[in-house]
Design a protein around this motif. Sequence first.
Motif, mmCIF file in Angstrom:
data_model
loop_
_atom_site.group_PDB
_atom_site.id
_atom_site.type_symbol
_atom_site.label_atom_id
_atom_site.label_comp_id
_atom_site.label_asym_id
_atom_site.label_seq_id
_atom_site.Cartn_x
_atom_site.Cartn_y
_atom_site.Cartn_z
ATOM 1 N N TYR A 39 7.370 1.706 -0.274
ATOM 2 C CA TYR A 39 8.728 2.264 -0.318
ATOM 3 C C TYR A 39 8.845 3.175 -1.539
ATOM 4 N N SER A 40 9.506 4.312 -1.380
ATOM 5 C CA SER A 40 9.676 5.216 -2.518
ATOM 6 C C SER A 40 11.131 5.673 -2.612
ATOM 7 N N ALA A 41 11.511 6.067 -3.823
ATOM 8 C CA ALA A 41 12.877 6.530 -4.079
ATOM 9 C C ALA A 41 12.835 7.632 -5.128
ATOM 10 N N GLU A 42 13.741 8.588 -4.978
ATOM 11 C CA GLU A 42 13.912 9.641 -5.969
ATOM 12 C C GLU A 42 14.949 9.164 -6.978
ATOM 13 N N ILE A 43 14.568 9.153 -8.250
ATOM 14 C CA ILE A 43 15.437 8.669 -9.304
ATOM 15 C C ILE A 43 15.662 9.804 -10.305
ATOM 16 N N TYR A 44 16.921 10.039 -10.626
ATOM 17 C CA TYR A 44 17.298 11.146 -11.495
ATOM 18 C C TYR A 44 17.536 10.646 -12.908
ATOM 19 N N GLU A 45 17.061 11.409 -13.872
ATOM 20 C CA GLU A 45 17.364 11.082 -15.264
ATOM 21 C C GLU A 45 17.892 12.338 -15.945
ATOM 22 N N LYS A 53 25.831 12.882 -13.977
ATOM 23 C CA LYS A 53 24.588 12.117 -13.894
ATOM 24 C C LYS A 53 24.492 11.572 -12.480
ATOM 25 N N ILE A 54 23.315 11.226 -12.087
ATOM 26 C CA ILE A 54 23.101 10.642 -10.771
ATOM 27 C C ILE A 54 22.532 9.249 -10.999
ATOM 28 N N SER A 55 23.300 8.250 -10.601
ATOM 29 C CA SER A 55 22.922 6.851 -10.806
ATOM 30 C C SER A 55 22.245 6.292 -9.567
ATOM 31 N N ALA A 56 21.209 5.514 -9.811
ATOM 32 C CA ALA A 56 20.513 4.822 -8.722
ATOM 33 C C ALA A 56 21.164 3.465 -8.509
ATOM 34 N N ILE A 57 21.627 3.234 -7.279
ATOM 35 C CA ILE A 57 22.240 1.947 -6.955
ATOM 36 C C ILE A 57 21.385 1.232 -5.915
ATOM 37 N N TYR A 58 21.488 -0.079 -5.923
ATOM 38 C CA TYR A 58 20.781 -0.918 -4.948
ATOM 39 C C TYR A 58 21.800 -1.447 -3.949
#
Length: 122
Positions: A39-45, A53-58
Amino acid sequence: MQIFTKKSLFSSLLYHILLLSLHQNMAWKHIYRCNNCGYSAEIYEGRGYFRQKISAIYCPECNSIQNIVVGGIIADVAPSFSSEVGRLCPKCGNDNIGMWDMHTCPKCQSQMRKTDEKEFWT
């Protein structure tokens, strides 16, 4: 041989200061991948051009990592975007979301790691 004038040196200096400033404030999009299931995800910092900002949520409902825009100019117009509180999963609409811990795979609960893949985002 190139001849520099005061004006061209000043312009060159300003250009390099601007480049340095942009480099120090760059925002990156990284790919995180699960070692177990793939599984992969694009995460922004960092922050975008409009200071968002772009927050990664579960999301436990759809077992995914989703990205939501927070803050910046958009929050001035839409105050509900000023934080992650009270937001919905963009994929399934679930309101039981949480901040992703930057490690746990939402599909199989194994370890996810940052890959070498990255690109600039604004």
